[in-house]
Scaffold this motif. Sequence first.
Motif, PDB file in Angstrom:
ATOM      1  N   TYR A  32       0.823  -1.201   0.000  1.00 11.60           N
ATOM      2  CA  TYR A  32       0.000   0.000   0.000  1.00 11.60           C
ATOM      3  C   TYR A  32       0.856   1.251   0.000  1.00 11.60           C
ATOM      4  N   MET A  34       0.981   5.075   1.091  1.00 11.02           N
ATOM      5  CA  MET A  34       0.398   5.699   2.279  1.00 11.02           C
ATOM      6  C   MET A  34       0.429   7.208   2.148  1.00 11.02           C
ATOM      7  N   ALA A  50       2.877  12.045   1.222  1.00 16.36           N
ATOM      8  CA  ALA A  50       2.623  10.679   0.778  1.00 16.36           C
ATOM      9  C   ALA A  50       3.943   9.960   0.550  1.00 16.36           C
ATOM     10  N   ALA A  97      -4.032   7.493   5.333  1.00  9.43           N
ATOM     11  CA  ALA A  97      -4.757   6.814   4.273  1.00  9.43           C
ATOM     12  C   ALA A  97      -3.864   5.787   3.598  1.00  9.43           C
ATOM     13  N   ALA A  98      -4.476   4.710   3.118  1.00 11.63           N
ATOM     14  CA  ALA A  98      -3.748   3.640   2.430  1.00 11.63           C
ATOM     15  C   ALA A  98      -4.393   3.371   1.086  1.00 11.63           C
ATOM     16  N   GLY A  99      -3.563   3.185   0.063  1.00 15.99           N
ATOM     17  CA  GLY A  99      -4.084   2.956  -1.275  1.00 15.99           C
ATOM     18  C   GLY A  99      -3.320   1.882  -2.014  1.00 15.99           C
ATOM     19  N   GLY A 103       2.148   4.682  -5.529  1.00 10.54           N
ATOM     20  CA  GLY A 103       2.279   6.013  -4.971  1.00 10.54           C
ATOM     21  C   GLY A 103       3.630   6.619  -5.259  1.00 10.54           C
ATOM     22  N   TYR A 111      -6.766   6.812  -2.576  1.00  6.37           N
ATOM     23  CA  TYR A 111      -6.666   5.988  -1.370  1.00  6.37           C
ATOM     24  C   TYR A 111      -7.957   5.236  -1.100  1.00  6.37           C
ATOM     25  N   TRP A 114      -9.112   4.817   5.117  1.00  7.58           N
ATOM     26  CA  TRP A 114      -8.827   6.007   5.911  1.00  7.58           C
ATOM     27  C   TRP A 114      -8.944   5.697   7.393  1.00  7.58           C
TER      28      TRP A 114
END
Length: 124
Positions: A32, A34, A50, A97-99, A103, A111, A114
């Motif tokens: 992820y 972040m 980020a 937040a994680a996506g 990134g 993301y 949350w």
Amino acid sequence: QVQLVESGGGLVQAGGSLRLSCAASTSTFSSYAMGWFRQAPGKEREFVAAINQYGGVTYYANSVKCRFTISRDNAKNPVYLKLNSLTPEDMAVYYCAAGRKPGPDGRGSAYDYWGQGTQVTVSS
């Protein structure tokens, strides 16, 4: 579903420092990207910083560049945000937040998960 829990917020005098932490409930934390965002009362949520999945690339909002530092420890899970030289303008609720998308990314839409946020209060 990934749960994110922020900690480290609090009250600090202008010019002071804080370190925020964000722990994720996943064994695949390193997959992820972040991010940290913040929202002050009466204002929209804004991007702060980020970091990509492996920690080698970071991205900052101009307003915090050279004052804040984002880092991550994929072995231990947390992502950190070190806040230095704080001003009253930095006072806000800070969200982690994680996506899954590569990134780092400054867009909230990038993301998937949350946290609940941690309050940072700066006294002048």
